[in-house]
Design a protein around this motif. Structure first.
Motif, PDB file in Angstrom:
ATOM      1  N   ARG A   1       3.981  10.287  -7.126  1.00 40.13           N
ATOM      2  CA  ARG A   1       4.990  10.729  -8.084  1.00 40.13           C
ATOM      3  C   ARG A   1       4.444  10.959  -9.485  1.00 40.13           C
ATOM      4  O   ARG A   1       5.138  11.497 -10.346  1.00 40.13           O
ATOM      5  N   MET A   2       3.223  10.554  -9.738  1.00 39.33           N
ATOM      6  CA  MET A   2       2.631  10.737 -11.073  1.00 39.33           C
ATOM      7  C   MET A   2       2.450  12.209 -11.377  1.00 39.33           C
ATOM      8  O   MET A   2       2.069  12.991 -10.519  1.00 39.33           O
ATOM      9  N   GLN A   3       2.724  12.557 -12.618  1.00 34.45           N
ATOM     10  CA  GLN A   3       2.504  13.941 -13.046  1.00 34.45           C
ATOM     11  C   GLN A   3       1.066  14.072 -13.541  1.00 34.45           C
ATOM     12  O   GLN A   3       0.563  13.239 -14.277  1.00 34.45           O
ATOM     13  N   ILE A   4       0.463  15.148 -13.132  1.00 36.48           N
ATOM     14  CA  ILE A   4      -0.933  15.373 -13.529  1.00 36.48           C
ATOM     15  C   ILE A   4      -0.983  16.426 -14.614  1.00 36.48           C
ATOM     16  O   ILE A   4      -0.315  17.380 -14.650  1.00 36.48           O
TER      17      ILE A   4
ATOM     18  N   LEU B   1       0.825  -1.210   0.000  1.00 39.89           N
ATOM     19  CA  LEU B   1       0.000   0.000   0.000  1.00 39.89           C
ATOM     20  C   LEU B   1       0.861   1.263   0.000  1.00 39.89           C
ATOM     21  O   LEU B   1       0.559   2.225  -0.714  1.00 39.89           O
ATOM     22  N   VAL B   2       1.928   1.265   0.780  1.00 42.57           N
ATOM     23  CA  VAL B   2       2.815   2.430   0.821  1.00 42.57           C
ATOM     24  C   VAL B   2       3.498   2.616  -0.523  1.00 42.57           C
ATOM     25  O   VAL B   2       3.597   3.743  -1.029  1.00 42.57           O
ATOM     26  N   THR B   3       3.944   1.529  -1.125  1.00 39.56           N
ATOM     27  CA  THR B   3       4.582   1.614  -2.441  1.00 39.56           C
ATOM     28  C   THR B   3       3.607   2.152  -3.485  1.00 39.56           C
ATOM     29  O   THR B   3       3.968   3.019  -4.295  1.00 39.56           O
ATOM     30  N   ALA B   4       2.369   1.668  -3.457  1.00 42.22           N
ATOM     31  CA  ALA B   4       1.368   2.152  -4.413  1.00 42.22           C
ATOM     32  C   ALA B   4       1.080   3.632  -4.191  1.00 42.22           C
ATOM     33  O   ALA B   4       0.963   4.400  -5.154  1.00 42.22           O
ATOM     34  N   TYR B   5       0.981   4.054  -2.939  1.00 43.34           N
ATOM     35  CA  TYR B   5       0.739   5.460  -2.646  1.00 43.34           C
ATOM     36  C   TYR B   5       1.881   6.330  -3.151  1.00 43.34           C
ATOM     37  O   TYR B   5       1.650   7.386  -3.754  1.00 43.34           O
ATOM     38  N   LEU B   6       3.118   5.889  -2.925  1.00 42.39           N
ATOM     39  CA  LEU B   6       4.267   6.676  -3.388  1.00 42.39           C
ATOM     40  C   LEU B   6       4.316   6.766  -4.904  1.00 42.39           C
ATOM     41  O   LEU B   6       4.685   7.811  -5.459  1.00 42.39           O
ATOM     42  N   GLU B   7       3.946   5.697  -5.590  1.00 40.62           N
ATOM     43  CA  GLU B   7       3.908   5.740  -7.048  1.00 40.62           C
ATOM     44  C   GLU B   7       2.842   6.707  -7.539  1.00 40.62           C
ATOM     45  O   GLU B   7       3.056   7.468  -8.486  1.00 40.62           O
ATOM     46  N   ILE B   8       1.687   6.715  -6.909  1.00 43.22           N
ATOM     47  CA  ILE B   8       0.616   7.639  -7.287  1.00 43.22           C
ATOM     48  C   ILE B   8       1.036   9.075  -6.999  1.00 43.22           C
ATOM     49  O   ILE B   8       0.779   9.985  -7.796  1.00 43.22           O
TER      50      ILE B   8
END
Length: 114
Positions: A111-114, A102-109
């Motif tokens: 870092r996403m550019q909007i 969950l933490v890894t998924a949150y960090l990936e989200i």
């Protein structure tokens, strides 16, 4: 021990007539129910599923703690203590792995550019 994490003292939960009930219920630790990935989902939201998994893990850890305390008092068979502690350890490892994902998924989200 585990109860201290949730805000209540471990000895207050095991005191009195419930002491033997807790020790006997610890002999058969409850495994959390995993929703089936192949079948239809009968559960509600993602947070409800995560909550039920967390509650199941905490119940396993509490059962392992109760069984360990019963062993210290000489009221439990060694085999039951080992089984309860191993079930608690598996639950803790599963909860830690889910938390890491969950933490890894949150960090990936994040870092996403909007």
């Amino acid at each position: 021990m585990i109860d201290v994490i949730t805000g209540a003292g471990a000895t207050s939960r095991l005191a009195g007539s419930r002491e033997t009930d807790v020790a006997s219920s610890a002999a058969m630790p409850q495994m959390p129910q995993m929703p089936s990935a192949m079948g239809p989902q009968s559960s509600g939201s993602f947070s409800e599923v995560m909550q039920s998994l967390g509650v199941g893990a905490m119940n396993n850890l509490k059962a392992a703690e109760a069984q360990s305390l019963a062993a210290v008092r000489g009221e439990a068979v060694t085999r039951d203590v080992v089984d309860a502690v191993m079930a608690g350890e598996r639950s803790l490892q599963t909860a830690t792995a889910i938390r890491d994902k969950l933490v890894t998924a949150y960090l990936e989200i994040a870092r996403m550019q909007i």
